[in-house]
Design an enzyme around this catalytic site. Sequence first.
Site, PDB file in Angstrom:
ATOM      1  N   CYS A  47     -30.270   7.797 -42.369  1.00 45.42           N
ATOM      2  CA  CYS A  47     -29.796   7.468 -41.018  1.00 45.42           C
ATOM      3  C   CYS A  47     -30.262   6.046 -40.694  1.00 45.42           C
ATOM      4  O   CYS A  47     -30.646   5.307 -41.609  1.00 45.42           O
ATOM      5  CB  CYS A  47     -30.273   8.490 -39.987  1.00 45.42           C
ATOM      6  SG  CYS A  47     -32.065   8.565 -39.775  1.00 45.42           S
ATOM      7  N   ASN A  49     -34.669   6.579 -39.734  1.00 47.11           N
ATOM      8  CA  ASN A  49     -35.432   7.584 -40.512  1.00 47.11           C
ATOM      9  C   ASN A  49     -36.542   8.250 -39.688  1.00 47.11           C
ATOM     10  O   ASN A  49     -37.585   8.618 -40.232  1.00 47.11           O
ATOM     11  CB  ASN A  49     -36.011   6.974 -41.813  1.00 47.11           C
ATOM     12  CG  ASN A  49     -36.534   8.015 -42.805  1.00 47.11           C
ATOM     13  OD1 ASN A  49     -37.498   7.765 -43.524  1.00 47.11           O
ATOM     14  ND2 ASN A  49     -35.939   9.187 -42.861  1.00 47.11           N
ATOM     15  N   CYS A 105     -35.293  10.297 -36.649  1.00 49.54           N
ATOM     16  CA  CYS A 105     -34.640  11.384 -35.898  1.00 49.54           C
ATOM     17  C   CYS A 105     -33.775  12.272 -36.801  1.00 49.54           C
ATOM     18  O   CYS A 105     -34.137  13.401 -37.122  1.00 49.54           O
ATOM     19  CB  CYS A 105     -33.777  10.832 -34.770  1.00 49.54           C
ATOM     20  SG  CYS A 105     -34.669   9.816 -33.575  1.00 49.54           S
ATOM     21  N   ARG A 106     -32.610  11.771 -37.209  1.00 49.12           N
ATOM     22  CA  ARG A 106     -31.622  12.629 -37.878  1.00 49.12           C
ATOM     23  C   ARG A 106     -31.924  12.920 -39.337  1.00 49.12           C
ATOM     24  O   ARG A 106     -31.866  14.085 -39.758  1.00 49.12           O
ATOM     25  CB  ARG A 106     -30.221  11.977 -37.784  1.00 49.12           C
ATOM     26  CG  ARG A 106     -29.689  11.907 -36.375  1.00 49.12           C
ATOM     27  CD  ARG A 106     -28.507  10.969 -36.278  1.00 49.12           C
ATOM     28  NE  ARG A 106     -28.911   9.583 -36.495  1.00 49.12           N
ATOM     29  CZ  ARG A 106     -28.096   8.555 -36.548  1.00 49.12           C
ATOM     30  NH1 ARG A 106     -26.787   8.763 -36.434  1.00 49.12           N
ATOM     31  NH2 ARG A 106     -28.545   7.335 -36.722  1.00 49.12           N
ATOM     32  N   SER A 107     -32.217  11.884 -40.132  1.00 47.88           N
ATOM     33  CA  SER A 107     -32.380  12.162 -41.578  1.00 47.88           C
ATOM     34  C   SER A 107     -33.648  12.958 -41.894  1.00 47.88           C
ATOM     35  O   SER A 107     -33.598  13.831 -42.769  1.00 47.88           O
ATOM     36  CB  SER A 107     -32.253  10.888 -42.424  1.00 47.88           C
ATOM     37  OG  SER A 107     -33.240   9.948 -42.113  1.00 47.88           O
ATOM     38  N   ASP A 138     -26.433   9.619 -32.773  1.00 50.19           N
ATOM     39  CA  ASP A 138     -27.809   9.130 -32.794  1.00 50.19           C
ATOM     40  C   ASP A 138     -28.543   9.612 -31.538  1.00 50.19           C
ATOM     41  O   ASP A 138     -28.184   9.220 -30.430  1.00 50.19           O
ATOM     42  CB  ASP A 138     -27.739   7.588 -32.825  1.00 50.19           C
ATOM     43  CG  ASP A 138     -29.095   6.966 -32.991  1.00 50.19           C
ATOM     44  OD1 ASP A 138     -30.097   7.675 -32.793  1.00 50.19           O
ATOM     45  OD2 ASP A 138     -29.139   5.771 -33.313  1.00 50.19           O
TER      46      ASP A 138
HETATM   47  P1  4NP Z   1     -32.280   7.850 -36.407  1.00 51.17           P
HETATM   48  O1  4NP Z   1     -32.439   7.347 -34.888  1.00 51.17           O
HETATM   49  O2  4NP Z   1     -31.395   6.847 -37.100  1.00 51.17           O
HETATM   50  O3  4NP Z   1     -31.616   9.179 -36.282  1.00 51.17           O
HETATM   51  O4  4NP Z   1     -33.680   7.920 -36.976  1.00 51.17           O
HETATM   52  C1  4NP Z   1     -32.850   6.045 -34.563  1.00 51.17           C
HETATM   53  C2  4NP Z   1     -34.183   5.729 -34.562  1.00 51.17           C
HETATM   54  C3  4NP Z   1     -34.584   4.461 -34.183  1.00 51.17           C
HETATM   55  C4  4NP Z   1     -33.639   3.511 -33.831  1.00 51.17           C
HETATM   56  C5  4NP Z   1     -32.299   3.839 -33.840  1.00 51.17           C
HETATM   57  C6  4NP Z   1     -31.906   5.105 -34.211  1.00 51.17           C
HETATM   58  N1  4NP Z   1     -34.053   2.227 -33.426  1.00 51.17           N
HETATM   59  O5  4NP Z   1     -33.167   1.414 -32.998  1.00 51.17           O
HETATM   60  O6  4NP Z   1     -35.248   1.904 -33.471  1.00 51.17           O
END
Ligand code: 4NP
Length: 156
Positions: free
Chosen positions: A8, A11, A13-15, A125
């Site tokens: 994702c 790394n 939240c989702r993955s 997201d």
């Molecule tokens: P993820 O979510 O891709 O599901 O881990 C996010 C975590 C952090 C950020 C964006 C999405 N960020 O912009 O820091």
Amino acid sequence: MIRVLFVCLGNICRSPMAEAVLRSKVAQAELSDQIEIDSAGIGDWHVGEPPHEGTREILLKQQISVDGMKARQVKEGDLSQFHYVIAMDASNLGELHEMAGVNPSSSISRLMDYVSESEIEDVPDPYFEGNFEEVYQMVEEGCSKLLEHIRDEEGI
Ligand code: 4NP
């Protein structure tokens, strides 16, 4: 060993959620000695951090462990190390295709590709929206279907 990598953006939240959910399903199916799972992010902002609180809370409710998980950034070598590279959304997918070039040695796809009846192609997201429950439902279903696909494909 069959290797699966979820990817994702951050790394956190989702993955990592998908990594923990699939690992739990693989353990239930008694396939832990045949399928290895990891996750990584396109960006490096959260490298070394544990999963986001929203992801931890959801997994805790499901009694799925996140012990020892730490964010890392995806690297080119991952695309030859892992057999199944599973992106969460179209943006991650595009970045992975760019990194892999014209002859990728791994299969690169999106998690929701495996849910044939789903009209939604991207796992949203939750970092800004906070919709971890909705994301969990998608990840749970996607991982069930992905595991079915891998078992069919690999004959296990
Ligand atoms: P993820 O979510 O891709 O599901 O881990 C996010 C975590 C952090 C950020 C964006 C999405 N960020 O912009 O820091």
